[in-house]
Design a protein around this motif. Structure first.
Motif, short mmCIF file in Angstrom:
data_model
loop_
_atom_site.label_atom_id
_atom_site.label_comp_id
_atom_site.label_asym_id
_atom_site.label_seq_id
_atom_site.Cartn_x
_atom_site.Cartn_y
_atom_site.Cartn_z
N ASP A 192 0.82 -1.22 0.00
CA ASP A 192 0.00 0.00 0.00
C ASP A 192 0.85 1.26 0.00
O ASP A 192 0.43 2.32 -0.49
CB ASP A 192 -0.95 0.01 1.20
CG ASP A 192 -2.01 -1.08 1.11
OD1 ASP A 192 -2.31 -1.50 -0.02
OD2 ASP A 192 -2.50 -1.50 2.18
N GLU A 193 2.05 1.18 0.57
CA GLU A 193 2.98 2.31 0.56
C GLU A 193 4.24 1.86 -0.15
O GLU A 193 5.24 1.50 0.47
CB GLU A 193 3.28 2.79 1.99
CG GLU A 193 2.05 3.34 2.71
CD GLU A 193 2.39 3.89 4.08
OE1 GLU A 193 3.59 3.88 4.44
OE2 GLU A 193 1.47 4.33 4.79
N PRO A 194 4.24 1.85 -1.47
CA PRO A 194 5.34 1.26 -2.22
C PRO A 194 6.66 2.00 -2.05
O PRO A 194 6.68 3.23 -1.90
CB PRO A 194 4.85 1.32 -3.68
CG PRO A 194 3.82 2.39 -3.69
CD PRO A 194 3.18 2.37 -2.33
N HIS A 249 9.59 6.11 -4.58
CA HIS A 249 8.61 6.98 -3.93
C HIS A 249 9.28 7.89 -2.89
O HIS A 249 10.04 7.44 -2.05
CB HIS A 249 7.51 6.14 -3.29
CG HIS A 249 6.52 5.62 -4.29
ND1 HIS A 249 5.34 6.26 -4.59
CD2 HIS A 249 6.56 4.53 -5.11
CE1 HIS A 249 4.70 5.58 -5.52
NE2 HIS A 249 5.41 4.53 -5.85
N GLY A 250 8.94 9.17 -2.99
CA GLY A 250 9.49 10.17 -2.09
C GLY A 250 10.88 10.64 -2.48
O GLY A 250 11.43 11.54 -1.81
N LEU A 251 11.45 10.09 -3.57
CA LEU A 251 12.82 10.43 -3.93
C LEU A 251 12.96 10.92 -5.36
O LEU A 251 13.45 12.02 -5.61
CB LEU A 251 13.74 9.22 -3.72
CG LEU A 251 13.86 8.70 -2.29
CD1 LEU A 251 14.60 7.37 -2.27
CD2 LEU A 251 14.58 9.74 -1.42
N ALA A 252 12.53 10.09 -6.33
CA ALA A 252 12.80 10.45 -7.72
C ALA A 252 12.02 9.54 -8.67
O ALA A 252 11.61 8.44 -8.30
CB ALA A 252 14.30 10.32 -8.02
N ASP A 253 11.83 10.03 -9.90
CA ASP A 253 11.39 9.22 -11.02
C ASP A 253 12.57 9.06 -11.97
O ASP A 253 13.25 10.05 -12.31
CB ASP A 253 10.23 9.88 -11.77
CG ASP A 253 8.89 9.71 -11.05
OD1 ASP A 253 8.85 9.00 -10.03
OD2 ASP A 253 7.90 10.30 -11.53
#
Length: 312
Positions: free
Chosen positions: A55-57, A77-81
């Protein structure tokens, strides 16, 4: 940018991973840091290939569009694509607002390059590898299985580090070879005492693990002599090494993926074939390791014998 050598690839990057490529060699992969911040509120349109975190990948890998115009997007997630071209030769890293690129150094040399290797249809083990007296052993295990800690113990008794957490292997004929990779071991808080007095400046990964860089293996490519799957056991049990059958070994390795929930059929098939070839020619063992003992020279000697003893 400088060209670094990891996992048999020459990687053009601004990050220093401690292993420069030979002068004049061309890059196989280019990592570009884009100044513009990414917007992770936007949903990525595409086919989900791999993910970790529920749920929180933690990460998700998508394939967008069809060849030749499609590409891959790896969302940390929370860092970069990370936008990856279809040929897997260029990675465009689009950082989240306020995330310094140095925070991604370990992830780029670990999870991200593991994804690159698999997209290139190369065989990847979730392993730390060590070498002593020209014997190379891979310690394969899921997160928390003790592979980095056991590798650190081996390095304290004279082994050198081949790679931590990601190991690229190639099997040709009757030989499996592996490539030198990450130059630091990631030690959990319970294992950080092993590096006391050996670390001049403490460095930590995103998940809070201490980074320790022991002596590195001198070769870029070397034969892999054995694979060991550690299994932590009660402190009152004995250190025991048991060889697995080919069938047991294949199922065990398939259950320890470096990149989770991989669903792309073509690249998954290549990984399966690589592992099947490996277990046919390389012995795979289960190592029961008593945990919670006081580590002394005698115990380290027993561990080293189990890791590096030569077999007929």
């Amino acid at each position: 940018m400088t060209i670094q050598r990891l996992y048999g690839l020459n990687v053009d990057t601004t990050l220093d991973w401690g292993t420069p490529a030979m002068a004049g060699e061309a890059a196989d992969l280019m990592i570009v840091m884009t100044p513009a911040a990414t917007d992770q509120a936007c949903q990525i349109e595409g086919r989900l290939i791999a993910s970790l975190g529920g749920d929180e990948p933690f990460y998700e890998l998508f394939c967008t569009g069809d060849s030749p115009v499609g590409h891959y997007v790896l969302r940390l997630h929370g860092l970069a694509d990370l936008h990856i071209d279809r040929e897997v030769t260029t990675v465009d890293v689009r950082l989240n607002q306020g995330v310094p690129e140095e925070r991604l150094s370990v992830l780029l040399s670990g999870t991200v390059l593991a994804v690159m290797l698999m997209l290139r249809r190369l065989t990847v083990l979730h392993a730390s590898a060590i070498e002593r007296d020209a014997v190379v052993t891979a310690l394969v295990g899921n997160s928390g299985a003790g592979k980095s800690t056991i590798a650190a113990m081996a390095c304290l008794t004279g082994a050198s580090l081949v790679s931590d957490d990601v190991l690229r292997v190639d099997t040709t004929g009757s030989t499996t070879s592996c490539y030198r990779g990450a130059n630091s071991l990631r030690l959990r808080p319970t294992s950080q005492a092993l590096a006391n007095g050996l670390v001049e400046e403490e460095r930590f990964s995103l998940d809070g693990r201490m980074l320790w860089a022991p002596e590195r293996a001198s070769r870029d490519l070397m034969p892999l002599d054995r694979v060991i799957i550690p299994r932590l056991s009660m402190a009152d049990t004995d250190l025991a090494l048991t060889q697995l059958s080919v069938r047991e070994a294949l199922f065990a390795l398939l259950g320890i993926p470096r990149v989770h929930n991989w669903t792309d059929a073509v690249t998954a098939s290549a990984q399966f074939d690589g592992l099947a070839s490996l277990v046919e020619v390389t012995p795979v063992y289960r190592l029961d390791v008593p945990w919670g003992l006081d580590v002394d020279d005698a115990w380290l000697g027993q561990l080293s014998e189990a890791l590096f003893h030569r077999t007929a």
